[in-house]
Design a protein around this motif. Sequence first.
Motif, short mmCIF file in Angstrom:
data_model
loop_
_atom_site.label_atom_id
_atom_site.label_comp_id
_atom_site.label_asym_id
_atom_site.label_seq_id
_atom_site.Cartn_x
_atom_site.Cartn_y
_atom_site.Cartn_z
N GLY A 130 1.01 1.34 -6.93
CA GLY A 130 -0.02 1.90 -6.08
C GLY A 130 -0.65 0.77 -5.00
N MET A 131 0.06 -0.20 -4.92
CA MET A 131 -0.15 -1.38 -4.02
C MET A 131 0.49 -0.99 -2.61
N GLY A 132 0.11 -1.89 -1.84
CA GLY A 132 0.28 -1.57 -0.23
C GLY A 132 1.46 -1.71 0.20
N HIS A 133 2.22 -2.42 -0.02
CA HIS A 133 3.71 -2.22 0.37
C HIS A 133 4.60 -1.23 -0.39
N PHE A 134 4.16 -0.56 -1.11
CA PHE A 134 4.89 0.67 -1.92
C PHE A 134 4.16 2.05 -2.18
N ASN A 135 3.04 2.16 -1.54
CA ASN A 135 2.28 3.47 -1.97
C ASN A 135 1.98 4.35 -0.82
N CYS A 136 2.65 4.42 0.33
CA CYS A 136 2.33 5.25 1.49
C CYS A 136 2.54 6.85 0.90
N PHE A 137 3.56 6.87 0.11
CA PHE A 137 3.60 8.04 -0.56
C PHE A 137 3.17 8.67 -1.96
N ILE A 138 2.03 7.85 -2.12
CA ILE A 138 1.19 7.90 -3.68
C ILE A 138 -0.56 7.86 -2.92
N SER A 139 -0.92 9.03 -3.66
CA SER A 139 -2.34 9.23 -3.03
C SER A 139 -3.26 8.09 -3.62
N GLU A 140 -4.45 7.87 -3.25
CA GLU A 140 -5.34 6.90 -3.70
C GLU A 140 -5.73 7.19 -5.36
N ALA A 141 -5.86 8.63 -5.39
CA ALA A 141 -6.36 8.90 -6.80
C ALA A 141 -5.22 8.48 -7.78
#
Length: 265
Positions: A130-141
């Motif tokens: 869920g961290m910045g360099h890995f998460n653009c395809f993961i929602s905040e929730a």
Amino acid sequence: MPRHLAYTLALDHPPGALGHWTMTKFLVLSLLRTRFDGDIVVFKNVAEPLFMVPRVGVREVCIDAGKAGDLHFWDYAQAWKFRVREQLDVAGYDKVLFLDADCLAQRNIDALLDGDWDLRVYEEPGTSAGMGHFNCFISEAEARTLKMPGINGGLLAVRAALFAEVMAAWERINFGPSPRKKHFADQAALTRLVLDTKLRVRPFTREEVAFPLVHDPRAQDYARAAVLHLAGARTFDEKLRFMFGAYMSTFFYDRQALLLHIFDT
């Protein structure tokens, strides 16, 4: 005996730049010097050959990477990790290994490809998917509940029978919709793939793969690893200098410093 295939990218920009080409030469030479028993394919966008005398088992493929369009060239270049699948005939191979150009083999890597698994990936220590360099395809929730580490996009081994399928899935995620602004999209897409897959995944250990510029700064730790991945350098020159030093100390060190004496004459 199982057959292995390793491939990498040497895509430089702007025209005339040879930084990735140079790193790739270090990588390929390190694989050869450590007696990698597989074949090696280099995809590059400059005509300059890596080796004036061709090496057995090494194939250089010059591709037209085209224009990046709206993408930054770095992001565009990373997508060729999975796009070159159409130019790789993996029939007859057991495992296929992708290595970023800034990797270096310090000892034979054949053992990294042994075993009964579908994917081998590098989980970055101390990170979360869920961290910045890995998460653009993961929602905040979703990010708030994830416990899986982020997956580095520069090292991936795949069972050859599944190679086309895995690369197509990686590409589909990379260019598909994302709940966040895309950032490190290829790495985030690989993280999403691993998060969702039902394939058998075995992470690389830190004894197998070390990141001396990020996670493994002590020489007594990274010197034991089979592969160094030099992600995390502040500048390109810093990365090349470290790679040069690591290559020379791995393959030309001796206690009498003979090479130093030759240079000093």
